[in-house]
Design a protein around this motif. Structure first.
Motif, PDB file in Angstrom:
ATOM      1  N   GLY A 133      13.047  12.176   0.815  1.00 18.25           N
ATOM      2  CA  GLY A 133      13.162  10.755   1.494  1.00 18.25           C
ATOM      3  C   GLY A 133      12.098  10.462   2.037  1.00 18.25           C
ATOM      4  N   ALA A 134      10.760  11.447   1.628  1.00 17.43           N
ATOM      5  CA  ALA A 134       9.475  10.580   2.390  1.00 17.43           C
ATOM      6  C   ALA A 134       9.021   9.336   1.766  1.00 17.43           C
ATOM      7  N   VAL A 135       8.776   8.285   2.396  1.00 23.57           N
ATOM      8  CA  VAL A 135       8.585   7.044   1.738  1.00 23.57           C
ATOM      9  C   VAL A 135       7.752   6.464   2.736  1.00 23.57           C
ATOM     10  N   ALA A 136       6.509   5.459   2.168  1.00 24.50           N
ATOM     11  CA  ALA A 136       5.764   4.757   3.187  1.00 24.50           C
ATOM     12  C   ALA A 136       6.209   3.282   2.931  1.00 24.50           C
ATOM     13  N   MET A 137       6.382   2.437   4.248  1.00 22.39           N
ATOM     14  CA  MET A 137       6.790   1.142   4.119  1.00 22.39           C
ATOM     15  C   MET A 137       5.782   0.151   4.623  1.00 22.39           C
ATOM     16  N   PHE A 138       5.786  -1.067   4.080  1.00 25.06           N
ATOM     17  CA  PHE A 138       4.765  -2.053   4.530  1.00 25.06           C
ATOM     18  C   PHE A 138       5.875  -3.269   4.491  1.00 25.06           C
ATOM     19  N   THR A 139       5.927  -3.927   5.725  1.00 22.64           N
ATOM     20  CA  THR A 139       6.774  -5.150   5.999  1.00 22.64           C
ATOM     21  C   THR A 139       5.595  -6.487   5.771  1.00 22.64           C
ATOM     22  N   LEU A 140       5.839  -7.205   4.680  1.00 18.86           N
ATOM     23  CA  LEU A 140       4.914  -8.118   4.572  1.00 18.86           C
ATOM     24  C   LEU A 140       5.507  -9.588   5.339  1.00 18.86           C
ATOM     25  N   ASP A 141       4.216 -10.289   5.379  1.00 17.17           N
ATOM     26  CA  ASP A 141       4.571 -11.605   6.177  1.00 17.17           C
ATOM     27  C   ASP A 141       5.533 -12.562   5.594  1.00 17.17           C
ATOM     28  N   SER A 142       6.078 -12.428   4.457  1.00 17.09           N
ATOM     29  CA  SER A 142       7.032 -13.009   3.628  1.00 17.09           C
ATOM     30  C   SER A 142       8.547 -12.216   3.995  1.00 17.09           C
ATOM     31  N   GLY A 143       8.260 -11.335   4.707  1.00 20.22           N
ATOM     32  CA  GLY A 143       9.588 -10.334   4.890  1.00 20.22           C
ATOM     33  C   GLY A 143       9.794  -9.069   3.825  1.00 20.22           C
ATOM     34  N   LEU A 144       9.299  -9.441   2.694  1.00 18.47           N
ATOM     35  CA  LEU A 144       9.415  -8.412   1.671  1.00 18.47           C
ATOM     36  C   LEU A 144       8.803  -7.268   2.145  1.00 18.47           C
ATOM     37  N   ILE A 145       9.666  -6.113   1.631  1.00 16.13           N
ATOM     38  CA  ILE A 145       9.210  -4.840   2.243  1.00 16.13           C
ATOM     39  C   ILE A 145       8.300  -4.329   0.788  1.00 16.13           C
ATOM     40  N   LEU A 146       7.355  -3.352   0.934  1.00 17.73           N
ATOM     41  CA  LEU A 146       6.730  -2.981  -0.171  1.00 17.73           C
ATOM     42  C   LEU A 146       6.876  -1.441   0.384  1.00 17.73           C
ATOM     43  N   SER A 147       7.394  -0.538  -0.649  1.00 16.58           N
ATOM     44  CA  SER A 147       7.758   0.885  -0.243  1.00 16.58           C
ATOM     45  C   SER A 147       6.857   1.614  -1.225  1.00 16.58           C
ATOM     46  N   LEU A 148       6.412   2.763  -0.921  1.00 14.93           N
ATOM     47  CA  LEU A 148       5.798   3.745  -1.770  1.00 14.93           C
ATOM     48  C   LEU A 148       6.717   4.948  -1.850  1.00 14.93           C
ATOM     49  N   TYR A 149       6.982   5.594  -3.004  1.00 14.88           N
ATOM     50  CA  TYR A 149       7.904   6.484  -3.134  1.00 14.88           C
ATOM     51  C   TYR A 149       7.160   7.466  -4.150  1.00 14.88           C
ATOM     52  N   GLU A 150       7.168   8.705  -3.937  1.00 16.52           N
ATOM     53  CA  GLU A 150       6.624   9.638  -5.065  1.00 16.52           C
ATOM     54  C   GLU A 150       7.446   9.601  -6.242  1.00 16.52           C
ATOM     55  N   ARG A 151       6.698   9.398  -7.264  1.00 17.18           N
ATOM     56  CA  ARG A 151       7.384   9.182  -8.626  1.00 17.18           C
ATOM     57  C   ARG A 151       8.463   9.983  -9.094  1.00 17.18           C
ATOM     58  N   GLU A 152       8.355  11.121  -8.749  1.00 15.88           N
ATOM     59  CA  GLU A 152       9.475  12.123  -9.063  1.00 15.88           C
ATOM     60  C   GLU A 152      10.623  11.945  -8.445  1.00 15.88           C
ATOM     61  N   ASN A 153      10.472  11.858  -7.219  1.00 14.94           N
ATOM     62  CA  ASN A 153      11.692  11.305  -6.259  1.00 14.94           C
ATOM     63  C   ASN A 153      12.435  10.044  -6.683  1.00 14.94           C
ATOM     64  N   LEU A 154      11.608   8.995  -7.038  1.00 12.00           N
ATOM     65  CA  LEU A 154      12.146   7.936  -7.359  1.00 12.00           C
ATOM     66  C   LEU A 154      13.004   7.905  -8.655  1.00 12.00           C
ATOM     67  N   ALA A 155      12.332   8.660  -9.728  1.00  9.45           N
ATOM     68  CA  ALA A 155      12.981   8.876 -10.928  1.00  9.45           C
ATOM     69  C   ALA A 155      14.525   9.796 -10.619  1.00  9.45           C
TER      70      ALA A 155
END
Length: 146
Positions: free
Chosen positions: A47-69
């Protein structure tokens, strides 16, 4: 369905490296890596993830490739590179150059140096450390077309 994208998740090889890159290159703010208590096993994603909430409200998430797959139920090879580009608009022409410089200093690669295009933009491309392609755009008229 209302036409709206609420989140974009990028598959990355090294979550800490990518978090550092996006903080430094795009000056995005994040509380850091969360969800580390949810550990992966052979079939269940972590479940480890990093998230950025952008000014538009969009959430940009970073998730390890293997876990995303694993989470999406697809082969890890499918979560690679960048078959598209992400874009950010800036309000100052010089900001295009500054963002590209910061991206390179933070570990990214300049893919195309900025130049004026005949359709009214000044733009350049960089790739993050995982190969995700970004375009930084300034509209020569100051505003994006409607």
């Amino acid at each position: 369905m209302k036409a709206n994208i609420a989140a974009l998740t990028l598959g990355v090889d090294d979550l800490e490296r990518s978090l550092r890159f996006y903080r430094e290159a795009l000056e995005l703010s994040s509380p850091g890596i969360i969800g580390t208590e949810f550990e992966a096993d052979d079939t269940t994603p972590g479940g480890a993830v990093a998230m950025f909430t952008l000014d538009s409200g969009l959430i940009l998430s970073l998730y390890e490739r293997e876990n995303l797959a694993k989470d999406a139920g697809v082969a890890p090879e499918r979560i690679t590179g960048s078959p598209m580009s992400l874009g950010c608009f800036v309000s100052d022409r010089n900001e295009v150059d500054r963002i590209l410089e910061r991206a390179q200093a933070a570990g990214g690669t300049i893919v195309r140096a900025p130049l004026e295009r005949p359709w009214g933009i000044y733009a350049g491309y960089f790739a993050d450390p995982d190969g995700h392609l970004w375009e930084v755009v300034y509209f020569l008229g100051g505003q994006p077309p409607n």
